[in-house]
Design an enzyme around this catalytic site. Structure first.
Site, PDB file in Angstrom:
ATOM      1  N   CYS A 441       0.976  -1.100  -0.137  1.00 17.95           N
ATOM      2  CA  CYS A 441      -0.068  -0.036  -0.069  1.00 17.95           C
ATOM      3  C   CYS A 441       0.871   1.349   0.022  1.00 17.95           C
ATOM      4  CB  CYS A 441      -0.989   0.015   1.150  1.00 17.95           C
ATOM      5  SG  CYS A 441      -0.104  -0.102   2.719  1.00 17.95           S
ATOM      6  N   HIS A 493      -2.288   1.066   6.721  1.00 18.10           N
ATOM      7  CA  HIS A 493      -2.983   0.954   5.481  1.00 18.10           C
ATOM      8  C   HIS A 493      -2.948   2.455   5.142  1.00 18.10           C
ATOM      9  CE1 HIS A 493      -4.317  -1.134   2.219  1.00 18.10           C
ATOM     10  NE2 HIS A 493      -5.173  -0.511   2.252  1.00 18.10           N
ATOM     11  N   HIS A 505      -6.056   1.577  -4.055  1.00 20.87           N
ATOM     12  CA  HIS A 505      -5.028   1.087  -2.984  1.00 20.87           C
ATOM     13  C   HIS A 505      -4.556  -0.439  -3.386  1.00 20.87           C
ATOM     14  CE1 HIS A 505      -8.321  -1.127  -0.180  1.00 20.87           C
ATOM     15  NE2 HIS A 505      -8.753  -0.727  -1.223  1.00 20.87           N
TER      16      HIS A 505
END
Length: 532
Positions: A441, A493, A505
Site C-alpha cells: 500500500c 494501511h 489502493h
C-alpha cells in the site's frame, strides 16, 4: 457392527421422512377438520347410546316437562354453537400441531444468526449447511458428546449440541414458530430486487428452503426478506424453518443466464457506447463476471451488465460459453456479503471483544473461516470477525466497479489519479515499490507521488501519516491520502482518494490493487500531501 449402525441410522431417517411427508397447509387443515368431525361423531354417538338405554321407560310428558326440555335444548344449542373465528383458530392450531408432531425427536436451534452443520462431529469438518436461529431439525443420534447428528432441510450432518432446545421446551417453542412458508420446489430459484424477471438477481433460494412471505403481488411474485421470488416455483404450507445448503461453488453459474468473464491481466474498461471513444463508466478487473445482454452488429462489442454497471466491453476480451463457465468455477470464492450499512468488525469472535473498525455493505470480503455465529474475514492484510446476523456467506464472483476517469487537463491531482488507476488489477507484494511488478500500500502511493507530482513520501504508511496537512473528509480531493489503523490503533494501511467516494489502493495479496469505497473501513486520518 458398523453396517448395523448404518442400517439403523437409515431406518430412523426413513421413519423421520415418512412422518414429515409433504402436502401443503390445506392438508393440515383437513387433518384438523377430520379430527373435529371425529370428535363430533363421538359426542353424537354417546348421546344416541344414552337415548337407547332410556327408551324402555315410557312416560307421558307434562306441560312443565316439555317447557323444561325446550329450555334445555335451547341452552345446549347455544353452548354448541361455535363462531367461524373460533373454528378457524382451532383448525389453525391443529394444523400447527400436526407439523410439530411430524418430528419424532425435535430440536430447535437457539442461536443469533445461524448454526453451522458439518460433515462430521468436529469443528474442523467441512460445513455442508447452516440452520438459522429458530430452525427445526430431527435429532437422529445424540451419542457423541457435544454433538448431535441431525436431519433437516434434506441434509444430514452434525451440529453443536449446546445450541439446541429439546423436549417439551422445543415443542412449545415450535408451536410459536410454525407459520405458512414458501417452500422452494426447484433446485435453484433466483431472488430478485424487484418482482420482475428483468430485475437484478441478488441471490438464490435452493430446493426445500423455506421463507416467510411478507407480501404477494397480483402478478405472481412473493416478497421475502431478501427480495422477490416467483410463486410458480414454491409451495405455500404450514412449516417450520429448516437447514439451508451451503451455497456450492457451482451455484454461482445460476446467477447468470449468459455469463461472460473478463480475460485480461489487469482491468477492462466498460464504456457507455460500443466505441473506443465512448465514455468510460466502469472497470472489470481480471476474471470479473457479467451478464451478456447483446452483441453489436459487427460482433466486436458486448453489452454487459456487471455489478452496478451496464455498458459495452470489447468482445475479444470476454470469455463466453463453456470457457466462461469453467473459468467461473475456478475463480469463485466464498465471500461474506454485508447486509447492513455499517457492520462492526471485531478482533475476536465475541461481542465482548473490541470493535476495531466498521465495514461497508458496498464491499465483498473473503471468508477465512466460519464459526458458530461468526465469520472470519480477510480485511486488507489483517483479519476480523463479523456476526453472521448481518452477512450472507456464499460463493461469488468479482464484478465491475462503477468508475469514470477524471479530466487530466484540469489539474495535477487528476493526472495522479488516472496514472494510479492504470495499475488496478496488478499484484500486491509486501515490501514492493513498483506497481508494474507488485507493490504494497505505501509503496504504491509513494511510486505514484514520485512519478507524477515529484513529491517524495516516507516509505511506510505510519510515517507517511505524519507528513502533509491533516484535513476533514468534507475537504478531501482526488490525490489526497487516507490512512487506516489495525486492531491496536497503529496505522497500517494507506489509500489514494480518486473522487466520487472512492479510493484506489494496494489492498492485500488476495485482492491486489483495487478500487473501494473510501470508508470501506473506518478512516483514521486524511492528509493533503500536495500543499495546494
Amino acid at each position: 457392527m458398523l453396517e448395523e449402525k448404518k442400517e439403523d441410522l437409515a431406518n430412523r431417517q426413513n421413519r423421520s421422512r415418512r412422518r414429515k411427508g409433504g402436502g401443503d397447509y390445506r392438508a393440515y387443515v383437513l387433518i384438523a377438520a377430520g379430527a373435529a368431525v371425529l370428535i363430533g361423531s363421538a359426542v353424537f354417538g354417546g348421546l344416541h347410546l344414552k337415548n337407547r338405554e332410556t327408551a324402555n321407560v315410557v312416560t307421558e310428558p307434562s306441560e312443565e316437562t316439555e317447557k323444561e326440555s325446550a329450555q334445555e335444548t335451547g341452552a345446549a344449542g347455544a353452548q354448541t354453537a361455535v363462531s367461524p373465528e373460533k373454528t378457524a383458530a382451532q383448525l389453525e392450531e391443529a394444523a400447527k400441531a400436526a407439523v410439530v408432531d411430524s418430528y419424532q425427536n425435535l430440536g430447535i436451534i437457539q442461536v443469533s444468526g445461524y448454526l453451522n452443520m458439518r460433515e462430521s462431529a468436529s469443528r474442523n469438518a467441512d460445513i455442508i449447511g447452516k440452520l438459522l436461529g429458530d430452525s427445526a431439525c430431527e435429532i437422529v443420534d445424540d451419542s457423541v458428546e457435544g454433538w448431535y447428528q441431525v436431519s433437516s432441510g434434506g441434509l444430514t450432518g452434525y451440529i453443536s449440541s449446546e445450541f439446541v432446545l429439546r423436549g417439551d421446551e422445543a415443542r412449545a417453542r415450535a408451536m410459536e414458530l410454525v407459520a405458512p412458508r414458501a417452500v422452494v420446489t426447484v433446485d435453484a430459484l433466483n431472488i430478485r430486487t424487484e418482482p420482475s424477471t428483468d430485475a437484478d438477481v441478488v441471490g438464490q433460494a435452493l430446493r426445500n428452503e423455506r421463507y416467510i412471505v411478507e407480501e404477494e403481488t397480483a402478478d405472481g411474485w412473493l416478497k421475502i426478506q431478501t427480495g422477490y421470488i416467483s410463486k410458480d416455483y414454491v409451495e405455500i404450507r404450514y412449516a417450520l424453518n429448516e437447514a439451508r445448503k451451503l451455497d456450492m461453488r457451482s451455484m454461482v453459474l445460476n446467477l447468470y443466464e449468459n455469463i461472460g468473464i473478463s480475460s485480461v491481466d489487469s482491468y477492462l474498461n466498460v464504456r457507455e457506447e460500443p466505441s473506443e471513444d465512448g465514455k468510460i463508466i466502469g472497470k472489470m478487473t481480471s476474471k470479473s463476471a457479467g451478464e451478456i445482454l447483446e452483441k453489436s452488429e459487427d460482433g466486436t462489442w458486448y453489452k454487459i451488465h456487471s455489478g452496478p454497471v451496464t455498458g459495452y466491453v470489447k468482445a475479444e476480451y470476454i470469455l463466453t460459453g463453456d470457457a466462461a463457465r469453467a473459468e467461473a468455477l475456478e475463480v469463485a470464492e466464498l465471500m461474506a456479503i454485508v447486509s447492513t450499512d455499517r457492520l462492526n468488525a471485531r478482533t475476536e469472535p465475541s461481542t465482548e471483544s473490541n470493535i476495531w473498525t466498521q465495514i461497508s455493505s458496498n464491499e465483498r470480503y473473503g471468508v477465512l473461516s466460519q464459526q458458530d455465529g461468526w465469520v472470519e474475514i480477510d480485511l486488507d492484510s489483517s483479519t476480523a470477525f463479523v456476526s453472521t446476523d448481518f452477512v450472507d456467506v456464499r460463493y461469488a464472483l468479482p464484478e465491475a466497479i462503477k468508475f469514470s476517469p477524471l479530466d487530466e487537463s484540469l489539474s495535477l491531482r487528476n493526472q495522479m489519479v488516472n496514472y494510479a488507476l492504470q495499475f488496478v488489477g496488478n499484484r500486491y507484494v509486501w515490501g514492493g515499490n513498483d506497481p508494474h511488478t507488485g507493490a504494497d500500500c505505501s509503496g504504491f502511493v509513494k511510486y505514484v507521488y514520485s512519478h507524477v507530482a515529484g513529491v517524495t513520501l516516507n516509505r511506510v504508511s505510519r510515517d507517511q501519516a505524519r507528513q502533509g496537512k491533516r484535513i476533514q473528509s468534507s475537504q478531501m480531493r482526488p490525490g489526497d491520502l487516507i490512512f487506516y489503523t489495525n486492531s491496536k490503533g497503529v496505522v497500517n494501511h494507506v489509500a489514494m482518494y480518486i473522487g466520487n467516494g472512492q479510493i484506489v489502493h494496494a489492498a492485500s495479496r488476495k485482492s491486489g490493487i483495487k478500487i473501494s469505497t473510501w470508508n470501506y473501513r473506518n478512516p483514521y486520518r486524511i492528509v493533503n500531501m500536495l500543499g495546494d
